[in-house]
Design an enzyme around this catalytic site. Structure first.
Site, PDB file in Angstrom:
ATOM      1  N   GLU A  91       1.074  -1.362   0.026  1.00 11.22           N
ATOM      2  CA  GLU A  91       0.106  -0.085  -0.026  1.00 11.22           C
ATOM      3  C   GLU A  91       1.151   1.287  -0.308  1.00 11.22           C
ATOM      4  OE1 GLU A  91      -4.381  -1.923   2.515  1.00 11.22           O
ATOM      5  OE2 GLU A  91      -3.242  -0.338   3.044  1.00 11.22           O
ATOM      6  N   CYS A 104       3.934   8.925   0.602  1.00 10.17           N
ATOM      7  CA  CYS A 104       3.730   7.320   2.102  1.00 10.17           C
ATOM      8  C   CYS A 104       4.065   6.583   0.797  1.00 10.17           C
ATOM      9  CB  CYS A 104       2.953   7.463   3.000  1.00 10.17           C
ATOM     10  SG  CYS A 104       3.851   6.450   4.467  1.00 10.17           S
ATOM     11  N   CYS A 111       6.526  -6.999   6.848  1.00 11.92           N
ATOM     12  CA  CYS A 111       7.304  -6.518   7.543  1.00 11.92           C
ATOM     13  C   CYS A 111       8.037  -7.782   9.085  1.00 11.92           C
ATOM     14  CB  CYS A 111       6.981  -5.208   8.490  1.00 11.92           C
ATOM     15  SG  CYS A 111       8.938  -3.745   9.542  1.00 11.92           S
ATOM     16  N   CYS A 115       6.656  -4.504  15.422  1.00 11.65           N
ATOM     17  CA  CYS A 115       6.439  -3.603  16.654  1.00 11.65           C
ATOM     18  C   CYS A 115       5.150  -4.011  16.422  1.00 11.65           C
ATOM     19  CB  CYS A 115       6.422  -2.270  15.653  1.00 11.65           C
ATOM     20  SG  CYS A 115       8.210  -1.518  15.614  1.00 11.65           S
ATOM     21  N   CYS A 118       2.275  -1.682  15.367  1.00 12.88           N
ATOM     22  CA  CYS A 118       1.547  -1.604  13.713  1.00 12.88           C
ATOM     23  C   CYS A 118       0.993  -2.744  13.223  1.00 12.88           C
ATOM     24  CB  CYS A 118       3.311  -1.550  13.698  1.00 12.88           C
ATOM     25  SG  CYS A 118       2.768  -0.798  11.276  1.00 12.88           S
ATOM     26  N   GLY A 158       7.163  -2.355   6.849  1.00  8.47           N
ATOM     27  CA  GLY A 158       8.297  -2.795   5.539  1.00  8.47           C
ATOM     28  C   GLY A 158       9.710  -1.829   6.845  1.00  8.47           C
ATOM     29  N   GLU A 159      10.922  -2.204   6.836  1.00  6.73           N
ATOM     30  CA  GLU A 159      11.369  -1.044   7.766  1.00  6.73           C
ATOM     31  C   GLU A 159      12.760  -1.213   6.667  1.00  6.73           C
ATOM     32  OE1 GLU A 159      12.606   0.092  10.183  1.00  6.73           O
ATOM     33  OE2 GLU A 159      14.677   0.377   9.674  1.00  6.73           O
ATOM     34  N   ASN A 289      -2.373   5.381  16.500  1.00  6.20           N
ATOM     35  CA  ASN A 289      -3.760   5.211  15.807  1.00  6.20           C
ATOM     36  C   ASN A 289      -4.652   3.230  16.384  1.00  6.20           C
ATOM     37  OD1 ASN A 289      -4.636   6.951  14.298  1.00  6.20           O
ATOM     38  ND2 ASN A 289      -2.117   6.164  13.451  1.00  6.20           N
ATOM     39  N   CYS A 332      -0.286   6.138   9.394  1.00  7.49           N
ATOM     40  CA  CYS A 332       0.425   5.460  10.424  1.00  7.49           C
ATOM     41  C   CYS A 332       0.363   4.173  11.194  1.00  7.49           C
ATOM     42  CB  CYS A 332       1.156   6.020  10.970  1.00  7.49           C
ATOM     43  SG  CYS A 332       2.934   7.375   9.917  1.00  7.49           S
TER      44      CYS A 332
END
Ligand code: SAH
Length: 341
Positions: A91, A104, A111, A115, A118, A158-159, A289, A332
């Site tokens: 996305e 973005c 990922c 976290c 997330c 992703g990182e 969020n 985010c």
């Protein structure tokens, strides 16, 4: 055999590719112009049909296919679901600001960082995106919306530091004068704190804005929500950030998702101020969020304001992030590959 992805190539490599196909030099420029407009080989109308067929047989453009589009009804935010080669989905989000359009983009499909708060962590990792696939997200959005993007944030799925080489290749290509020509100063790269990546990036000479997702100034608490902290603890992370600022002279942004009852106390604000004391940086507070499960809730506005005030009283530059695309889960941490039936 895998076909070559033309958007992965810089201009010199594209020229060599055209050379290897026995094409005259000017073809590379023509092809590049079409690629930057997001066109398929079939649409490259100033190329002979026979050449377009040969290109299709030997290469792909790297422009991702738009699989779905969600438009916010409260602001002008648009979320895109892209299908990459091999059916992989990622996305990207387009946001409109007073200063222009910002996108973005995702750096990986899935990922590995895990976290807890997330949404992307719930997505199984399938693969790294190539430099061309990062670029392709911007180009596809520009074409789809008939706009020009001025700012980019690598804060999607992703990182980026876990896909370092491809991300750096992307940064060089996206900013090159004969590419999209987006200034590196208008690009932010966000990491959860992969220290070796921060240390490598400081020597690249790429004036991007580095964002570090901090979320908690205490090691034990941060380790509970961000597994990366068990590998690179906060002392190591802040030492790397200070080295980064000293080497580049650029201000770091610390992202801080404020979570009710978990990291929103005065104790947290004071420790955070202590950690960043004297550093050229800026703290960005993001009301967390909710993702599925709802374990992480945003504090009241008053709590966030008093957190902000405590930081300010200690001389820390701080802002609260404005939220866009709330109704389409575009904020985010809410990006994920959705299953299309
Ligand atoms: N892996 C990178 C980039 C992707 S995440 C990184 O960690 O920085 C982009 C930002 O969204 C990060 O700051 C991340 O911590 C934050 N984020 C993730 N989930 C969130 C949530 N539920 N609410 C608010 N911010 C979130």
């Amino acid at each position: 055999m895998d076909k070559i992805r033309l958007l992965d190539l810089d201009s010199t490599e594209l020229k060599s590719f055209c050379d290897s196909m026995g094409l005259p030099k000017y073809r590379a420029g023509q092809i590049k112009d079409w690629l930057l407009k997001g066109r398929s080989f079939g649409e490259m109308t100033n190329l002979p049909a026979e050449l377009r067929d040969r290109l299709s047989a030997n290469a792909v453009t790297g422009i991702p296919a738009v699989a779905d589009v969600l438009r916010s009804s409260v602001d002008e935010t648009v979320k895109f679901l892209f299908e990459l080669e091999g059916g992989v989905l990622v996305e990207s989000v387009l946001m409109k600001y007073a200063y222009g359009y910002s996108v973005c983009i995702s750096s990986q499909a899935g990922c590995k960082m895990g976290c807890r708060f997330c949404a992307s962590a719930g997505v199984a990792f399938s693969r790294d995106l190539t430099g061309g696939e990062l670029l392709g997200q911007i180009i596809a959005i520009e074409r789809h919306e008939n706009i020009k993007v001025s700012h980019v944030v690598i804060m999607g799925i992703g990182e980026p530091m876990d896909n370092y080489d491809n991300v750096v290749r992307f940064l060089k290509n996206v900013s090159s004068a004969d590419g999209l020509n987006i200034s590196l100063r208008k690009i932010s790269l966000s990491t959860c704190g992969v220290v070796p990546g921060i240390l490598r990036l400081k020597d690249e000479g790429l004036p991007v804005t580095l964002s570090v997702s901090l979320h908690n100034p205490f090691d034990d608490e941060r380790g509970e929500i961000m597994p990366v902290n068990k590998i690179h603890g906060l002392d190591e992370l802040f030492a790397a950030c200070r080295e980064y600022v000293n080497a580049t002279g650029r201000r770091i942004t610390f992202e801080y998702a404020v979570i009710e009852g978990q990291n929103d106390s005065k104790r947290h604000a004071l420790k955070l101020a202590e950690r960043v004391r004297g550093m050229l940086c800026h703290v960005n507070l993001i009301p967390v969020n909710k993702i599925d499960g709802g374990k992480y809730r945003r504090p009241s506005r008053e709590t966030i304001e008093s957190f902000q005030k405590t930081l300010e009283s200690k001389g820390v530059a701080v802002t609260v992030r404005r939220e866009l695309g709330r109704d389409i889960n575009a904020a985010c941490g809410q990006l994920r590959k959705r299953v299309i039936s």
